[in-house]
Design an enzyme around this catalytic site. Structure first.
Site, PDB file in Angstrom:
ATOM      1  N   GLU A   1     -12.421  -0.195  -9.776  1.00  0.00           N
ATOM      2  CA  GLU A   1     -12.055  -1.129 -10.853  1.00  0.00           C
ATOM      3  C   GLU A   1     -13.018  -1.141 -12.047  1.00  0.00           C
ATOM      4  O   GLU A   1     -12.595  -1.164 -13.203  1.00  0.00           O
ATOM      5  CB  GLU A   1     -11.893  -2.554 -10.299  1.00  0.00           C
ATOM      6  CG  GLU A   1     -10.574  -2.804  -9.587  1.00  0.00           C
ATOM      7  CD  GLU A   1     -10.506  -2.203  -8.184  1.00  0.00           C
ATOM      8  OE1 GLU A   1     -11.518  -1.637  -7.707  1.00  0.00           O
ATOM      9  OE2 GLU A   1      -9.431  -2.286  -7.554  1.00  0.00           O
TER      10      GLU A   1
ATOM     11  N   ASP B   1      -4.434  -9.688  -8.349  1.00  0.00           N
ATOM     12  CA  ASP B   1      -4.783  -8.720  -9.398  1.00  0.00           C
ATOM     13  C   ASP B   1      -3.637  -7.893 -10.005  1.00  0.00           C
ATOM     14  O   ASP B   1      -3.296  -8.021 -11.178  1.00  0.00           O
ATOM     15  CB  ASP B   1      -5.916  -7.796  -8.909  1.00  0.00           C
ATOM     16  CG  ASP B   1      -5.707  -7.251  -7.493  1.00  0.00           C
ATOM     17  OD1 ASP B   1      -4.614  -7.438  -6.937  1.00  0.00           O
ATOM     18  OD2 ASP B   1      -6.639  -6.624  -6.943  1.00  0.00           O
TER      19      ASP B   1
ATOM     20  N   GLU C   1       0.835  -1.214   0.000  1.00  0.00           N
ATOM     21  CA  GLU C   1       0.000   0.000   0.000  1.00  0.00           C
ATOM     22  C   GLU C   1       0.868   1.262   0.000  1.00  0.00           C
ATOM     23  O   GLU C   1       0.548   2.245  -0.669  1.00  0.00           O
ATOM     24  CB  GLU C   1      -0.944   0.030   1.216  1.00  0.00           C
ATOM     25  CG  GLU C   1      -1.924  -1.131   1.298  1.00  0.00           C
ATOM     26  CD  GLU C   1      -2.984  -1.153   0.204  1.00  0.00           C
ATOM     27  OE1 GLU C   1      -3.068  -0.198  -0.588  1.00  0.00           O
ATOM     28  OE2 GLU C   1      -3.716  -2.158   0.130  1.00  0.00           O
TER      29      GLU C   1
ATOM     30  N   GLU D   1     -18.271  -6.700  -3.177  1.00  0.00           N
ATOM     31  CA  GLU D   1     -16.944  -7.308  -3.045  1.00  0.00           C
ATOM     32  C   GLU D   1     -16.921  -8.706  -3.646  1.00  0.00           C
ATOM     33  O   GLU D   1     -15.959  -9.099  -4.274  1.00  0.00           O
ATOM     34  CB  GLU D   1     -16.523  -7.357  -1.571  1.00  0.00           C
ATOM     35  CG  GLU D   1     -16.189  -5.994  -0.978  1.00  0.00           C
ATOM     36  CD  GLU D   1     -14.908  -5.386  -1.545  1.00  0.00           C
ATOM     37  OE1 GLU D   1     -14.912  -5.027  -2.740  1.00  0.00           O
ATOM     38  OE2 GLU D   1     -13.933  -5.249  -0.808  1.00  0.00           O
TER      39      GLU D   1
ATOM     40  N   THR E   1      -1.271   1.044 -10.252  1.00  0.00           N
ATOM     41  CA  THR E   1      -2.528   0.404  -9.856  1.00  0.00           C
ATOM     42  C   THR E   1      -3.374   1.283  -8.934  1.00  0.00           C
ATOM     43  O   THR E   1      -4.503   0.959  -8.608  1.00  0.00           O
ATOM     44  CB  THR E   1      -2.273  -0.989  -9.217  1.00  0.00           C
ATOM     45  OG1 THR E   1      -3.514  -1.674  -9.113  1.00  0.00           O
ATOM     46  CG2 THR E   1      -1.605  -0.867  -7.854  1.00  0.00           C
TER      47      THR E   1
HETATM   48  C1  DMJ Z   1      -6.455   0.217  -4.760  1.00  0.00           C
HETATM   49  O1  DMJ Z   1      -5.652   0.503  -3.696  1.00  0.00           O
HETATM   50  C2  DMJ Z   1      -5.684  -0.353  -5.913  1.00  0.00           C
HETATM   51  O2  DMJ Z   1      -6.408  -0.226  -7.082  1.00  0.00           O
HETATM   52  C3  DMJ Z   1      -5.313  -1.790  -5.704  1.00  0.00           C
HETATM   53  O3  DMJ Z   1      -4.698  -2.354  -6.831  1.00  0.00           O
HETATM   54  C4  DMJ Z   1      -6.524  -2.610  -5.372  1.00  0.00           C
HETATM   55  N1  DMJ Z   1      -7.278  -2.032  -4.300  1.00  0.00           N
HETATM   56  C5  DMJ Z   1      -7.594  -0.630  -4.337  1.00  0.00           C
HETATM   57  C6  DMJ Z   1      -8.843  -0.288  -5.099  1.00  0.00           C
HETATM   58  O4  DMJ Z   1      -9.852  -1.165  -5.037  1.00  0.00           O
END
Ligand code: DMJ
Length: 599
Positions: free
Chosen positions: A380, A266, A125, A359, A483
């Site tokens: 997403e 992912d 994170e 979710e 991401t």
């Molecule tokens: C974000 O922190 C990023 O997109 C991560 O890859 C997945 N989780 C969250 C969003 O859902």
């Protein structure tokens, strides 16, 4: 009666065929071409802008300097690290919205920030939100009228801050396999008794941020640790080309063997595609395509992607997760728009059913999975709409985006922000607004409705820039999003010397020794034997060149450039194309940016 039934089936088949032809091919849209006029889109942009500022100001007024806003009680809370997370995560969205004044103000505030704290943080994170957020802001800062340091983008205060944070994450990579631990203490490194079990995404989601850092600072260390971690994951893939979801970073043993494209895995897949394009590393794309074979063969069922066992490929969990909804976006960027469209239509059905994508959704039972019924304002689905719309210009995608906007406005707005949906069945709320709402969800929504945004440059023009003797091209539209939706201008990487490929791989292979040895004393034999190891080919051999023209060929050590080192599991057919023609518009932007060109 029979006639009526026949009529019913005939009509149904006709509607389905029309739907399939119309929407899937993008030729006969359900949304009329005349809909979504410039005026309509301008209203939608204004609405998203207002939405962003409602949440952003709520954060500043009630929560800053804490990490997140609690939108029901209008308070703040530290969540991921006590480092004003939402402020940093929102910064690149300010640039996308063109708010240069606020962008400059925040950059000023950040210059006071120190990451020298005795706190344990998530390596993943912190990397995607903080390192990614700072690097993106650094690369976008030339747009905001900030006084740039001489030598920018190869130096500058935000780059130094990002590097400071990344340095604090580096101890996590000191494991036997090179895969990172999940947690570090920002001051003291990996905490004693930290579990050696990390999720797959937590191992394979560094190459964008760390690659950019290395290319800008000329320090090979970051790109090397990210590549080493990717290489280790790759070597632990199953015989059918899949990876599990949690692995022991010391032993390399899989601890959770379910394979999917969503939670805990992912962004590993996402980074193979994006890292390949951003850093001109075709080997990452080949890894992705190898995984894609396995994913399509075993996980894909009627354009849903189920969880399967990683060794046999038998379905273990027939569900759809919100976190999987990034997948059509990734497929769009490699030209697989038809596959992407089919999945997004599936996901849209879920949205229509519940108002939000929960979710977890049980595809067979057509209901939310207990305990996983919430919607924490995730991006997403909207992210995929944005990428797919750029690729197809199919206005149905705008309509789906408007559905998301309506749902967010209707059910999640509070007096001081926007709140997580606790249960998508009754739209009860909970007191949390994750920082990705301002980093990603609002940004992708805005970009979906804003075709003229600088981010969408078509690759035909750019802004020439010079650093000492090097010239580079900025703002061509060659933006790769990490991401957390922080855009990185691929063209900017050409402005700086960056480390050589040899420097990077020297570090991958001899992490300890190479920190004490300069690249000039490098051990040719050692590096060569690694390059020819039966895993991944790291240099651009002739086979690659037949598929892909790389403007700046990967820098193979000279001694290896003529050798044939590929001994890994290569696809049988040699005439597949890495970037299909359909991907050309996306790749063209990178082409002008000095990166990968389409064929
Ligand atoms: C974000 O922190 C990023 O997109 C991560 O890859 C997945 N989780 C969250 C969003 O859902």
């Amino acid at each position: 009666m029979l006639l009526n039934q026949m009529r019913y089936w005939f009509t149904l088949c006709f509607i389905l065929a029309w739907w399939d032809l119309g929407i899937v091919s993008g030729q006969r849209p359900i949304v009329p071409e005349t809909y979504y006029t410039e005026e309509h889109l301008s209203d939608l942009r204004a609405e998203v802008r207002e939405l962003f500022y409602h949440a952003y100001n709520g954060y500043l007024n009630y929560a800053y300097p804490l990490d997140e806003l609690q939108p029901l009680t209008c308070r703040g809370v530290d969540t991921w690290g006590s480092y004003s997370l939402t402020l940093i995560d929102a910064l690149s969205t300010l640039a996308v919205l063109g708010n240069h004044t606020e962008f400059r103000r925040v950059v000023n505030v950040l210059s006071e920030l120190s990451f020298d704290s005795d706190i344990n943080v998530s390596v993943f994170e912190t990397n995607i939100r903080i390192v990614g957020g700072l690097l993106s802001a650094h690369l976008l800062s030339h747009r905001s009228g900030i006084n740039l340091e001489p030598g920018w983008p190869c130096n500058g205060p935000l780059l130094r801050l990002a590097e400071d944070v990344a340095k604090r994450l580096l101890p996590a990579f000191n494991s036997y396999t090179g895969m990172p631990y999940g947690t570090v203490n920002l001051r003291h490194g990996v905490p004693p008794n930290e579990t050696p079990v990390t999720c797959t995404a937590g191992v394979g989601t560094f190459i964008i941020e760390f690659g950019v850092l290395s290319r800008l600072t000329q320090n090979p260390e970051y790109e090397a640790v990210a590549m080493r971690a990717l290489k280790a994951l790759w070597e632990h893939r199953s015989g059918i080309g899949l990876v599990g979801n949690h692995i022991n970073v010391e032993t390399g043993q899989w601890i959770a063997t379910d394979a999917g494209i969503g939670a805990a895995i992912d962004s590993y897949y996402e980074y193979l595609v994006k890292g390949s394009a951003l850093l001109s590393r075709p080997e990452l794309m080949e890894m992705f395509l190898h995984h894609l074979d396995g994913i399509n063969r075993y996980m894909r069922k009627d354009d849903w992607y189920f969880w399967v066992t990683m060794t046999k490929g038998t379905v273990s969990l027939p569900v759809f997760q919100n976190l999987e909804a990034y997948w059509p976006g990734v497929l769009s960027t490699i030209g697989k728009t038809s596959d992407a469209m089919k999945s997004i239509l599936n996901y849209h059905q879920v949205l229509k059913h519940l108002g939000f994508v929960p979710e977890m959704y049980d595809v067979q039972q057509r209901e939310v999975r207990p305990q996983r019924e919430g919607y924490p304002l995730r991006p997403e689905f909207i992210e995929s709409l944005m990428f797919l719309y750029r690729a197809t210009m199919d206005k149905n995608l705008l309509a789906m985006g408007e559905d998301v906007l309506r749902a967010i406005q209707h059910s999640t707005r509070t007096p001081c922000g926007y709140a997580t949906v606790k249960d998508t069945r009754d739209h009860r709320l909970e007191d949390r607004m994750e920082s990705f709402f301002l980093a990603e969800t609002t940004k992708y929504l805005f970009l979906l409705f804003d075709s003229e945004n600088f981010i969408h440059g078509d690759g035909l023009s750019g802004k020439p820039h010079r650093v000492a003797s090097r010239s580079c091209m900025l703002d061509t539209g060659a933006y790769i999003f990490n991401t957390e939706a922080h855009p990185m201008d691929a063209g900017a990487l050409d402005c700086c010397h960056g480390p050589t490929e040899r420097d990077i791989w020297q570090k991958v292979w001899f992490p300890k020794e190479s920190s004490e040895t300069s690249s000039s004393d490098s051990n040719d034999d050692g590096v060569s034997s690694f390059l020819s190891s039966p895993s991944i080919e790291i240099c651009n051999k002739p086979a690659w060149h037949s598929f892909l023209w790389v403007k700046h060929p990967l820098r193979c050590p000279a001694s290896l450039s003529a050798s044939k080192t590929w001994t890994g599991k290569r696809r049988k057919s040699s005439n597949f194309s890495l970037m299909t023609c359909e991907a050309a518009p996306f790749m063209q932007m990178l082409c002008v940016g000095g990166e990968v060109c389409d064929i």
